[in-house]
Scaffold this active site. Structure first.
Site, PDB file in Angstrom:
ATOM      1  N   GLU A  80       6.365   1.491   4.031  1.00  0.00           N
ATOM      2  CA  GLU A  80       6.196   0.050   4.150  1.00  0.00           C
ATOM      3  C   GLU A  80       4.763  -0.227   4.593  1.00  0.00           C
ATOM      4  O   GLU A  80       4.124   0.625   5.220  1.00  0.00           O
ATOM      5  CB  GLU A  80       7.194  -0.568   5.131  1.00  0.00           C
ATOM      6  CG  GLU A  80       6.990  -0.199   6.589  1.00  0.00           C
ATOM      7  CD  GLU A  80       7.514   1.175   6.913  1.00  0.00           C
ATOM      8  OE1 GLU A  80       6.904   1.862   7.754  1.00  0.00           O
ATOM      9  OE2 GLU A  80       8.535   1.581   6.324  1.00  0.00           O
ATOM     10  N   ASP A  81       4.256  -1.415   4.285  1.00  0.00           N
ATOM     11  CA  ASP A  81       2.913  -1.791   4.712  1.00  0.00           C
ATOM     12  C   ASP A  81       2.866  -1.912   6.228  1.00  0.00           C
ATOM     13  O   ASP A  81       3.896  -2.061   6.901  1.00  0.00           O
ATOM     14  CB  ASP A  81       2.498  -3.125   4.080  1.00  0.00           C
ATOM     15  CG  ASP A  81       2.285  -3.008   2.573  1.00  0.00           C
ATOM     16  OD1 ASP A  81       2.046  -1.874   2.105  1.00  0.00           O
ATOM     17  OD2 ASP A  81       2.370  -4.037   1.883  1.00  0.00           O
ATOM     18  N   ILE A  82       1.663  -1.874   6.772  1.00  0.00           N
ATOM     19  CA  ILE A  82       1.496  -1.929   8.214  1.00  0.00           C
ATOM     20  C   ILE A  82       2.094  -3.197   8.811  1.00  0.00           C
ATOM     21  O   ILE A  82       2.600  -3.206   9.930  1.00  0.00           O
ATOM     22  CB  ILE A  82      -0.006  -1.802   8.577  1.00  0.00           C
ATOM     23  CG1 ILE A  82      -0.187  -1.638  10.085  1.00  0.00           C
ATOM     24  CG2 ILE A  82      -0.803  -2.984   8.050  1.00  0.00           C
ATOM     25  CD1 ILE A  82      -1.615  -1.307  10.499  1.00  0.00           C
ATOM     26  N   LYS A  97       5.747  -8.016  -2.291  1.00  0.00           N
ATOM     27  CA  LYS A  97       4.760  -9.088  -2.124  1.00  0.00           C
ATOM     28  C   LYS A  97       4.302  -9.607  -3.483  1.00  0.00           C
ATOM     29  O   LYS A  97       4.180 -10.822  -3.702  1.00  0.00           O
ATOM     30  CB  LYS A  97       3.565  -8.590  -1.309  1.00  0.00           C
ATOM     31  CG  LYS A  97       3.895  -8.252   0.139  1.00  0.00           C
ATOM     32  CD  LYS A  97       2.682  -7.675   0.855  1.00  0.00           C
ATOM     33  CE  LYS A  97       3.000  -7.340   2.306  1.00  0.00           C
ATOM     34  NZ  LYS A  97       1.844  -6.727   3.014  1.00  0.00           N
TER      35      LYS A  97
END
Length: 472
Positions: A287-289, A433
């Site tokens: 997952e993104d930060i 996203k």
């Protein structure tokens, strides 16, 4: 274990059973007593072990011309210490390994010149004493095992496993012939290439073999030894509660991105408990930060290299508790356990089949209508084409991938007509996203294109990762 008297008696009986003329001949050629035993295929481990501790048998002042001193436990050593079992045991203790291993494997590497010596001697005794063509010796490695293992197993408190794949702890012994011995070996190879058949008399052939054997024993082999443990695998699921924690350590121009990483928080606690050299962190996706990982959590594996200690089941729970009770509470783990190397295969298999569920806070540029809710919710197994997102083009190949959006649900937010919660379940590898805002048309369809307006994700959480075959 047999007493010294019993071993002495067995040794004497073995010696009496051997043809004295051949034994005396082999002794005159410079063979040590253990090499003589292996020539006659004596397989009694106790005999080898007893002779290795009893200098009465064999001349310890002369280097064996057949094994180059390996079966005499002689080698180059600045401290003049030839007690190999004790050397290994001290190394294991000095490096901090637990000595109560259930099993260990022993790998012995010896110079090829010893095999060539065996072949030459086999030809010699075949010609002189009429041994059969199919006569084989016990290998120097097996004879070495007979001599070494009884005392070594006692010192280490474990059994040697002949199948290296079944043992997690490995000991490697490497003997390297001296430069002069290798030169002699190479010379003999060249001689053999030009003499493919014997053209001299039986006596000349025998003399040639004897001369070669005597010439090869110039000095003991160089000896090195080491030990290591095969990787340990810890599996479980992690949850990430912060939007400022990356999955892996992220450093750009010597500056840390984010306040910490999941990899460091979990891996370093395991590394410390195992007293290992290093670790690798593997996860089922990423997952993104700025994306939280909630729900049951994301499956992960930590591969630990060369651990000095193997934690018990209770100790693993202590590691989990330590991670979960840190003050900042950025990351939490669940169901952590030692899973074995098969855990990696299971995770890879599950990765291909997994589905992921998300919750996203979305803003759109116009008020949300009832028909929008009905339209989006009605879509099932929607096929989406996604080109590699612009934000990751610098590190990923420019490809177009088809992904499936299994289902979606829109949840309105009281008092706001342009904000809503988007719940969705997607195929692994879907860029969420980009599915919302369209990525300048690189993802189609998108929430923005379906609603005919601009759409942006404000917050994103992973809420579930379904993997049928790993750590549920």
């Amino acid at each position: 274990m047999e007493s010294s008297e019993q071993q002495q008696k067995e040794l004497e009986e073995v010696i009496k059973s051997l043809p004295s003329d051949v034994v005396n001949d082999l002794l005159s050629l410079g063979l040590c007593v253990r090499c003589i035993f292996r020539v006659f295929r004596v397989e009694a481990s106790s005999v080898y072990a007893f002779t290795s501790l009893s200098p009465t048998y064999g001349d310890n002042n002369k280097l064996c011309t057949l094994c180059l001193g390996i079966l005499q436990f002689r080698f180059h050593d600045d401290n003049n210490n030839t007690n190999v079992p004790l050397l290994i045991s001290d190394m294991v203790k000095r490096q901090g390994y637990h000595s109560h291993h259930d099993s260990f494997s022993l790998e012995i590497i010896i110079p090829s010149i010893i095999l060539n010596n065996d072949n030459t001697l086999r030809q010699y005794i075949k010609i002189k004493y009429g041994f059969k063509d199919n006569t084989t010796f016990i290998s120097a490695k097996d004879a070495f095992n007979f001599s070494l293992l009884p005392p070594l197993q006692t010192l280490l408190g474990g059994r040697c496993n002949s199948n290296q794949q079944d043992a997690s702890f490995h000991i490697r012994l490497t003997y390297t012939a001296s430069k002069d011995d290798n030169n002699n070996n190479n010379k003999r190879r060249k001689t053999d290439e030009h003499n493919t058949t014997f053209t001299t008399s039986l006596q000349d052939q025998s003399s040639h073999c004897c001369k070669f054997l005597l010439e090869t024993a110039n000095q003991p082999c160089h000896f090195t030894y080491s030990c290591y443990r095969t990787p340990l695998y810890f599996g479980g699921r992690y949850l990430k509660y912060s939007r400022n924690v990356s999955q892996s350590r992220w450093i750009i121009d010597d500056e840390r991105m984010g306040e910490a990483s999941v990899e460091e928080i979990i891996g370093e606690n395991i590394l410390q408990a195992c007293q290992a050299d290093s670790f690798k962190f593997h996860a089922a996706g990423r997952e993104d930060i700025d994306v939280r990982m909630l729900g049951p959590g994301r499956p992960f594996l930590v591969e630990v290299k060369n651990a000095r200690q193997v934690p018990s089941e209770l100790s693993v729970k202590d590691i989990e508790k330590k991670i979960n009770t840190t003050e900042n509470k950025l990351v939490r783990v669940k169901n952590m356990k030692l899973v074995g190397s098969q855990g990696w295969d299971l995770m890879r298999e599950g990765e291909a089949e997994k589905q992921k569920q998300y919750a996203a806070l979305v803003w759109i540029s116009r008020p949300l209508k009832d028909e929008d809710l009905q339209h989006v919710t009605s879509l099932k197994d929607l096929k989406v084409m996604q080109k590699t997102p612009i934000r990751v083009l610098h590190r990923r190949s420019p490809l177009e991938r088809e992904k499936i959006i299994h289902w979606m649900k829109l949840e309105t937010i009281a008092g706001s007509s342009q904000y809503f919660l988007l719940h969705l379940c997607t195929q692994a590898g879907t860029y969420i996203k980009e599915f919302v805002h369209g990525d300048l048309g690189r993802t189609h369809p998108s929430i923005g294109s379906m609603l005919g307006c601009r759409a942006e994700i404000l917050q994103l959480d992973v809420t579930d990762i379904k993997m049928e075959c790993f750590l549920t």
